[in-house]
Design a protein around this motif. Structure first.
Motif, mmCIF file in Angstrom:
data_model
loop_
_atom_site.group_PDB
_atom_site.id
_atom_site.type_symbol
_atom_site.label_atom_id
_atom_site.label_comp_id
_atom_site.label_asym_id
_atom_site.label_seq_id
_atom_site.Cartn_x
_atom_site.Cartn_y
_atom_site.Cartn_z
ATOM 1 N N ASN A 343 2.065 22.182 -32.398
ATOM 2 C CA ASN A 343 3.447 22.491 -32.797
ATOM 3 C C ASN A 343 4.236 21.212 -33.093
ATOM 4 N N CYS A 344 3.524 20.201 -33.546
ATOM 5 C CA CYS A 344 4.130 18.914 -33.925
ATOM 6 C C CYS A 344 4.893 18.279 -32.762
ATOM 7 N N GLY A 345 4.487 18.589 -31.537
ATOM 8 C CA GLY A 345 5.166 18.025 -30.378
ATOM 9 C C GLY A 345 6.568 18.561 -30.190
ATOM 10 N N TYR A 346 6.912 19.617 -30.924
ATOM 11 C CA TYR A 346 8.286 20.129 -30.902
ATOM 12 C C TYR A 346 8.346 21.421 -30.106
ATOM 13 N N SER A 347 8.712 21.283 -28.835
ATOM 14 C CA SER A 347 8.780 22.439 -27.947
ATOM 15 C C SER A 347 9.963 22.319 -26.998
ATOM 16 N N HIS A 348 9.864 21.413 -26.021
ATOM 17 C CA HIS A 348 10.926 21.257 -25.018
ATOM 18 C C HIS A 348 11.303 19.780 -24.872
ATOM 19 N N VAL A 349 12.548 19.544 -24.495
ATOM 20 C CA VAL A 349 13.016 18.183 -24.262
ATOM 21 C C VAL A 349 14.118 18.197 -23.210
ATOM 22 N N THR A 350 14.165 17.126 -22.424
ATOM 23 C CA THR A 350 15.264 16.940 -21.475
ATOM 24 C C THR A 350 16.398 16.255 -22.217
ATOM 25 N N ARG A 351 17.518 16.916 -22.334
ATOM 26 C CA ARG A 351 18.651 16.329 -23.041
ATOM 27 C C ARG A 351 19.419 15.375 -22.130
ATOM 28 N N THR A 352 20.143 14.470 -22.743
ATOM 29 C CA THR A 352 20.946 13.501 -22.000
ATOM 30 C C THR A 352 21.880 14.224 -21.031
ATOM 31 N N GLY A 353 21.840 13.776 -19.770
ATOM 32 C CA GLY A 353 22.713 14.360 -18.749
ATOM 33 C C GLY A 353 22.183 15.632 -18.126
ATOM 34 N N GLN A 354 20.956 16.058 -18.523
ATOM 35 C CA GLN A 354 20.425 17.318 -18.004
ATOM 36 C C GLN A 354 19.081 17.130 -17.296
ATOM 37 N N TYR A 355 18.796 15.910 -16.845
ATOM 38 C CA TYR A 355 17.511 15.656 -16.187
ATOM 39 C C TYR A 355 17.423 16.411 -14.858
ATOM 40 N N ALA A 356 16.304 17.057 -14.618
ATOM 41 C CA ALA A 356 16.038 17.714 -13.340
ATOM 42 C C ALA A 356 14.602 17.404 -12.941
ATOM 43 N N GLU A 357 14.401 16.992 -11.708
ATOM 44 C CA GLU A 357 13.079 16.578 -11.229
ATOM 45 C C GLU A 357 12.031 17.668 -11.434
ATOM 46 N N GLY A 358 10.917 17.270 -12.040
ATOM 47 C CA GLY A 358 9.788 18.174 -12.182
ATOM 48 C C GLY A 358 9.830 19.077 -13.399
ATOM 49 N N TYR A 359 10.910 19.000 -14.188
ATOM 50 C CA TYR A 359 11.044 19.858 -15.362
ATOM 51 C C TYR A 359 10.972 19.028 -16.648
ATOM 52 N N VAL A 360 10.422 19.625 -17.708
ATOM 53 C CA VAL A 360 10.335 18.921 -18.992
ATOM 54 C C VAL A 360 11.494 19.268 -19.905
ATOM 55 N N GLY A 361 12.446 20.058 -19.416
ATOM 56 C CA GLY A 361 13.658 20.321 -20.169
ATOM 57 C C GLY A 361 13.725 21.708 -20.768
ATOM 58 N N HIS A 362 14.715 21.865 -21.649
ATOM 59 C CA HIS A 362 14.985 23.147 -22.287
ATOM 60 C C HIS A 362 14.303 23.242 -23.650
ATOM 61 N N GLU A 363 14.279 24.456 -24.186
ATOM 62 C CA GLU A 363 13.741 24.666 -25.528
ATOM 63 C C GLU A 363 14.529 23.822 -26.535
ATOM 64 N N GLN A 364 13.817 23.261 -27.494
ATOM 65 C CA GLN A 364 14.493 22.561 -28.570
ATOM 66 C C GLN A 364 15.057 23.582 -29.559
ATOM 67 N N ILE A 365 15.909 23.114 -30.469
ATOM 68 C CA ILE A 365 16.565 23.994 -31.437
ATOM 69 C C ILE A 365 15.510 24.761 -32.242
ATOM 70 N N GLY A 366 15.661 26.074 -32.291
ATOM 71 C CA GLY A 366 14.749 26.897 -33.075
ATOM 72 C C GLY A 366 13.468 27.287 -32.368
ATOM 73 N N VAL A 367 13.322 26.906 -31.097
ATOM 74 C CA VAL A 367 12.104 27.186 -30.329
ATOM 75 C C VAL A 367 12.314 28.394 -29.417
ATOM 76 N N SER A 368 11.280 29.239 -29.303
ATOM 77 C CA SER A 368 11.277 30.341 -28.338
ATOM 78 C C SER A 368 10.100 30.131 -27.390
ATOM 79 N N CYS A 369 10.327 30.398 -26.111
ATOM 80 C CA CYS A 369 9.275 30.194 -25.114
ATOM 81 C C CYS A 369 9.247 31.366 -24.139
ATOM 82 N N LYS A 370 8.053 31.759 -23.746
ATOM 83 C CA LYS A 370 7.911 32.794 -22.732
ATOM 84 C C LYS A 370 6.633 32.532 -21.938
ATOM 85 N N ILE A 371 6.523 33.164 -20.794
ATOM 86 C CA ILE A 371 5.354 33.001 -19.927
ATOM 87 C C ILE A 371 4.516 34.279 -19.990
ATOM 88 N N ALA A 372 3.229 34.135 -20.297
ATOM 89 C CA ALA A 372 2.328 35.287 -20.371
ATOM 90 C C ALA A 372 2.014 35.800 -18.972
#
Length: 559
Positions: A343-372
């Motif tokens: 997916n061209c490395g385009y999935s989730h990112v930690t945005r400035t000011g939103q770092y949380a330990e152990g998480y890789v961040g929120h969905e990037q613009i236009g991305v949908s994510c779910k857990i099977a």
């Protein structure tokens, strides 16, 4: 700026609007540099594209690029595209077998040979497997080889009047996965899947044409291809290149990057290098002093060449939380990013000011994510691949009917939408007791320790899992020089084992730690080119010794 269809459109846009601004800065072995403006790059691209067009290759032919990062790597990539062909990057560390596979599988019709020296790359073996009938072109900084050079070709070439920029949905590149397991797969990406994510990423972080960055991770990998090549073309900023590992700090200080991307192995290396000179205990004391602490932090970032960075990204594999916190404590806005070649490395990112330990961040613009249902992360992204080259069966297996990519990673999503990676679906193994173990969370706990550079948890044939660890570079060096004895290291690792086991479920508790003797490297095929461990190969390497090590009844075993 407005969204444009392809990288070629962006190139011509910047040629028109900032023609004399420096785009690419290439260091030479004598310490000097060559700077290429947007106008010069566009001119070189047109010349080489005209030559490629004159070869009368079939439309959309595969053309390979093999070499380390350089200005002409990107220029060659652009020329391939303007000529109406598909680029196929090869890692400079790819062994002869791997190179043969990629050249044959991609049906490459021509090979650009780039910056190589036969020392920190695979040139000495790969040069022997290049097919005799394969046309080759040597980029600047290329070793001796019987093939015409870039300069020889462009000086004799006239720009064609029939060059036509590609369309957004055309196939742009086939990126072969670095392959932590099995043969690499050829991931097909279009110009649209390459450019849409970079435009959104630029908007997320406010990237402008005033940025500076350093290119040193392989351009053959999707992360560098997106973050450096595509982002620089979309935003119009300047790219500096690293010469070699020995000059890396000088290269960083020359570039004075404002944005920076690296992988965990190198973030860890920088971290350990500072800690060897200033122990963590000393740092902790200094950092607590109001004025001196601030000054020391600034000096440390300046020493790393990172004092101009607005934000930095880490991805490709987990980086221990303690190391992320260390950098952030220095004042570096270090953020995690998650994505895959598919997916061209385009999935989730930690945005400035939103770092949380152990998480890789929120969905990037236009991305949908779910857990099977099985815990696997499914992602739909603007960067999702067209499919695997010549492998429709695998494509159908990895892409759901509604367009979600089966990532192979397991994860959890919190109430705010943040994603946590908990392991790989295929990494889970069963001990001889029949209990399932997820190795990645255990590896992350051990990998936080300053004595450890890399770790792999395995032991499917044993009642309890075990950890194979590669000591940090300074530890290895001190042992080799006799400055350090094994006993105190062993005691520290034994205590680490006890502390880690206290945090694990009974079936996950480690039986012992094995300190490995021979390093895991790309050269011995135990690390991928992006420095991820090849788990199956590492486990197979030690499998026959596990029983005898277990019979020693020791917390720490030296191979």
């Amino acid at each position: 700026m407005e969204k444009l269809a392809t990288q070629i459109d962006y190139l011509f846009h910047w040629e028109k609007h900032q023609s004399n601004k420096t785009y690419l800065v290439q260091p030479l072995n004598d310490g000097s540099t060559v700077e290429y403006t947007w106008q010069q790059v566009a001119h070189q691209v047109r010349l080489m594209a005209s030559y490629l067009q004159s070869l009368n290759l079939a439309p959309h032919s595969s053309i390979a690029i093999y070499g380390k990062n350089s200005a002409h790597w990107i220029i060659a990539d652009l020329a391939i595209w303007l000529a109406g062909h598909v680029s196929v990057p090869l890692y400079s560390t790819l062994n002869a077998e791997g190179a043969t596979y990629v050249l044959e599988h991609s049906e490459a019709k021509l090979l650009f040979i780039g910056k190589l020296d036969g020392k920190a790359d695979s040139w000495n073996s790969v040069k022997n497997i290049i097919p005799e009938n394969m046309p080759c072109i040597r980029l600047p900084l290329t070793p001796d080889y019987s093939a015409p050079t870039w300069d020889e070709i462009v000086t004799k070439t006239q720009i064609s009047e029939t060059l036509v920029p590609p369309q957004a949905n055309d196939l742009a590149t086939i990126i072969y996965t670095s392959g932590s397991t099995g043969l690499p797969k050829g991931v097909m990406q279009s110009f649209a899947t390459l450019t849409r994510p970079t435009h959104s990423l630029s908007n997320t972080f406010g990237v402008t044409s005033n940025e500076r960055t350093l290119s040193y991770l392989p351009l053959a990998h999707v992360a560098e291809r997106m973050f450096i090549e595509s982002c620089s073309l979309a935003a119009g900023f300047t790219v500096y290149f690293a010469n070699n590992l020995d000059t890396f700090v000088d290269d960083l200080n020359r570039a004075k990057p404002t944005i920076f991307f690296s992988v965990p192995r190198l973030w860890t290396k920088f971290y350990l290098g500072i800690n060897e000179k200033i122990p963590l205990s000393t740092q902790n004391i200094l950092f607590k002093l109001p004025v001196i602490g601030k000054l020391v932090k600034k000096k440390l970032l300046a020493k790393l060449g990172m004092n101009h960075i607005r934000f930095a990204l880490t991805g490709s594999a987990p980086l221990p939380i303690d190391i992320i916190k260390w950098y952030r404590n220095l004042g570096l806005e270090l953020l995690e990013v998650y994505g895959m070649t598919e997916n061209c490395g385009y999935s989730h990112v930690t945005r400035t000011g939103q770092y949380a330990e152990g998480y890789v961040g929120h969905e990037q613009i236009g991305v949908s994510c779910k857990i099977a249902e099985n815990g696997e992360i499914l992602v739909k992204s603007p960067g999702t691949m067209l499919g695997y080259f010549k492998n429709p069966e695998k494509t159908a297996e990895d892409l759901t009917a509604d367009g979600f990519l089966r990532t192979g990673d397991m994860g959890e999503i919190d109430a705010t939408g943040r994603l946590k990676i908990t392991g790989r679906v295929k990494d889970i193994f069963k001990t001889s007791k029949g209990k399932y173990v997820m190795p990645v969370p255990i590896e992350q706990k051990l990998g936080n320790h300053e004595y450890i550079e890399s770790v792999c948890v395995g032991g499917a044939s044993l009642p309890q899992p075990v950890a194979f660890v590669m000591l940090a570079e300074d530890m290895r060096q001190h042992l080799a020089e006799g400055k350090q004895q094994k006993a105190p290291i062993e005691e520290t690792l034994a205590n680490l084992l006890t502390e880690t086991n206290q945090q694990l479920e009974p079936h996950e508790k480690l039986a012992f730690i094995v300190v490995i003797k021979n390093l895991w490297t790309m050269e011995n095929d135990l690390l991928t080119p992006t420095m991820k461990i090849k788990r199956n190969k590492i486990e197979a390497l030690y499998e026959n010794s596990l029983e005898s090590w277990a019979n020693r009844n020791q917390k720490v075993v030296w191979q």
